[in-house]
Design an enzyme around this catalytic site. Sequence first.
Site, PDB file in Angstrom:
ATOM      1  N   HIS A 119       0.820  -1.223   0.000  1.00 34.01           N
ATOM      2  CA  HIS A 119       0.000   0.000   0.000  1.00 34.01           C
ATOM      3  C   HIS A 119       0.850   1.268   0.000  1.00 34.01           C
ATOM      4  O   HIS A 119       0.371   2.338   0.361  1.00 34.01           O
ATOM      5  CB  HIS A 119      -0.956  -0.001   1.207  1.00 34.01           C
ATOM      6  CG  HIS A 119      -2.083  -0.977   1.077  1.00 34.01           C
ATOM      7  ND1 HIS A 119      -2.860  -1.387   2.134  1.00 34.01           N
ATOM      8  CD2 HIS A 119      -2.574  -1.634  -0.003  1.00 34.01           C
ATOM      9  CE1 HIS A 119      -3.772  -2.260   1.718  1.00 34.01           C
ATOM     10  NE2 HIS A 119      -3.617  -2.429   0.425  1.00 34.01           N
ATOM     11  N   CYS A 130       3.670  13.486 -13.232  1.00 31.97           N
ATOM     12  CA  CYS A 130       4.918  12.969 -13.825  1.00 31.97           C
ATOM     13  C   CYS A 130       5.526  11.837 -12.997  1.00 31.97           C
ATOM     14  O   CYS A 130       6.569  11.306 -13.355  1.00 31.97           O
ATOM     15  CB  CYS A 130       5.930  14.095 -14.029  1.00 31.97           C
ATOM     16  SG  CYS A 130       6.649  14.717 -12.493  1.00 31.97           S
TER      17      CYS A 130
HETATM   18  P1  OAD Z   1      -7.248  -3.351  10.472  1.00 33.06           P
HETATM   19  O1  OAD Z   1      -7.355  -2.169  11.380  1.00 33.06           O
HETATM   20  O2  OAD Z   1      -8.386  -3.645   9.581  1.00 33.06           O
HETATM   21  O3  OAD Z   1      -6.986  -4.686  11.326  1.00 33.06           O
HETATM   22  C1  OAD Z   1      -6.008  -4.717  12.327  1.00 33.06           C
HETATM   23  C2  OAD Z   1      -5.957  -6.139  12.878  1.00 33.06           C
HETATM   24  O4  OAD Z   1      -4.891  -6.182  13.810  1.00 33.06           O
HETATM   25  C3  OAD Z   1      -7.207  -6.596  13.605  1.00 33.06           C
HETATM   26  O5  OAD Z   1      -7.561  -7.889  13.144  1.00 33.06           O
HETATM   27  C4  OAD Z   1      -6.776  -6.646  15.080  1.00 33.06           C
HETATM   28  O6  OAD Z   1      -7.444  -7.666  15.816  1.00 33.06           O
HETATM   29  C5  OAD Z   1      -5.303  -6.939  14.942  1.00 33.06           C
HETATM   30  N1  OAD Z   1      -4.446  -6.496  16.064  1.00 33.06           N
HETATM   31  C6  OAD Z   1      -4.566  -5.402  16.844  1.00 33.06           C
HETATM   32  N2  OAD Z   1      -3.539  -5.306  17.693  1.00 33.06           N
HETATM   33  C7  OAD Z   1      -2.733  -6.367  17.458  1.00 33.06           C
HETATM   34  C8  OAD Z   1      -1.496  -6.824  18.000  1.00 33.06           C
HETATM   35  N3  OAD Z   1      -0.872  -6.161  18.966  1.00 33.06           N
HETATM   36  N4  OAD Z   1      -0.959  -7.968  17.494  1.00 33.06           N
HETATM   37  C9  OAD Z   1      -1.586  -8.662  16.514  1.00 33.06           C
HETATM   38  N5  OAD Z   1      -2.749  -8.280  15.961  1.00 33.06           N
HETATM   39  C10 OAD Z   1      -3.315  -7.151  16.417  1.00 33.06           C
HETATM   40  O7  OAD Z   1      -5.882  -3.169   9.657  1.00 33.06           O
HETATM   41  P2  OAD Z   1      -5.428  -3.868   8.297  1.00 33.06           P
HETATM   42  O8  OAD Z   1      -5.949  -5.239   8.193  1.00 33.06           O
HETATM   43  O9  OAD Z   1      -3.978  -3.652   8.189  1.00 33.06           O
HETATM   44  O10 OAD Z   1      -5.350   0.420   3.630  1.00 33.06           O
HETATM   45  O11 OAD Z   1      -6.143  -2.972   7.245  1.00 33.06           O
HETATM   46  C11 OAD Z   1      -5.886  -3.219   5.876  1.00 33.06           C
HETATM   47  C12 OAD Z   1      -5.906  -1.947   5.102  1.00 33.06           C
HETATM   48  O12 OAD Z   1      -7.130  -1.267   5.374  1.00 33.06           O
HETATM   49  C13 OAD Z   1      -4.843  -0.946   5.497  1.00 33.06           C
HETATM   50  O13 OAD Z   1      -3.607  -1.176   4.838  1.00 33.06           O
HETATM   51  C14 OAD Z   1      -5.426   0.349   5.055  1.00 33.06           C
HETATM   52  C15 OAD Z   1      -6.848   0.137   5.526  1.00 33.06           C
HETATM   53  O14 OAD Z   1      -7.816   0.800   4.852  1.00 33.06           O
HETATM   54  C16 OAD Z   1      -5.131   1.605   3.048  1.00 33.06           C
HETATM   55  O15 OAD Z   1      -5.037   2.641   3.658  1.00 33.06           O
HETATM   56  C17 OAD Z   1      -5.006   1.506   1.565  1.00 33.06           C
END
Ligand code: OAD
Length: 245
Positions: A119, A130
């Site tokens: 991302h 550009c």
């Molecule tokens: P999310 O906020 O959707 O999910 C975070 C996950 O991390 C959840 O399943 C939590 O349970 C878990 N979690 C929290 N604390 C933790 C810890 N200490 N150890 C392990 N797990 C933990 O975030 P993403 O899945 O990364 O995209 O979201 C995906 C994408 O959605 C991001 O890259 C972003 C967002 O929109 C863009 O901005 C393009």
Amino acid sequence: MNANYAAASEALRNATCAVALTGAGISAESGIPTFRGDSGIWEKYPPDDYATIEAYLREPEKVWRFWCELSRLVRGCLPNAGHFALAAMEAQGKLRGVITQNVDNMHQAAGSRHVIEFHGNAHRLVCMECQESQPLDISNMGDNAPRCARCATLMKPDVVMFGEDIPAKALSRARAMAEQCDVMLVIGTSARVYPAAQLPQTAKSNGATLIEVNTEVTDFTSVMTDIFVKGPAGEVLPRLASALQ
Ligand code: OAD
């Protein structure tokens, strides 16, 4: 060591090609909020207003200020034990690389060398015309969305906003890794955002074992995961890494 730790360690020990897919959860213990959930970033800043390319073009200054705030927050944070454990596993030849959905640069700061920025990276700017790219030096940036020094077009943080494609090289490298791996560690992601969420499915359909590390079960757990290790990545990953030594 509980059964799931033992199974995860065993799968990693036997792997010939292990890769990691990480999400916001791995950086939570560094002080960077996740996106979803009650205290998630999207709760305060709805993505339709702050994280789509349409929003940026419509209201660049407002969206720019949000990304500056996020960038400032990330700059005050350090990689945690989870990031370091993945870097150590790579250095030991136990992990081929990391595909990360995070834009916070924490894996690179921890010493991971093969990092696919699925991302993008919030520490860079890119010109929307550009494609000139430059580091985002937050201390030198004002409240106005920046313009390209070369062509004067609006620049944007070099992150994939909703409505934009994944950079072609990152997408093809990530897909290749997902097809080739025999173990995929899926760490700290809700696995709700595509095409990133497709990668574990690709790995699984090519025969890989999926090890999920998360503080909570996800929509993905009962459907896809082979071995679920519940706990904070900053605790689980160092234990897995040391079990490999
Ligand atoms: P999310 O906020 O959707 O999910 C975070 C996950 O991390 C959840 O399943 C939590 O349970 C878990 N979690 C929290 N604390 C933790 C810890 N200490 N150890 C392990 N797990 C933990 O975030 P993403 O899945 O990364 O995209 O979201 C995906 C994408 O959605 C991001 O890259 C972003 C967002 O929109 C863009 O901005 C393009």
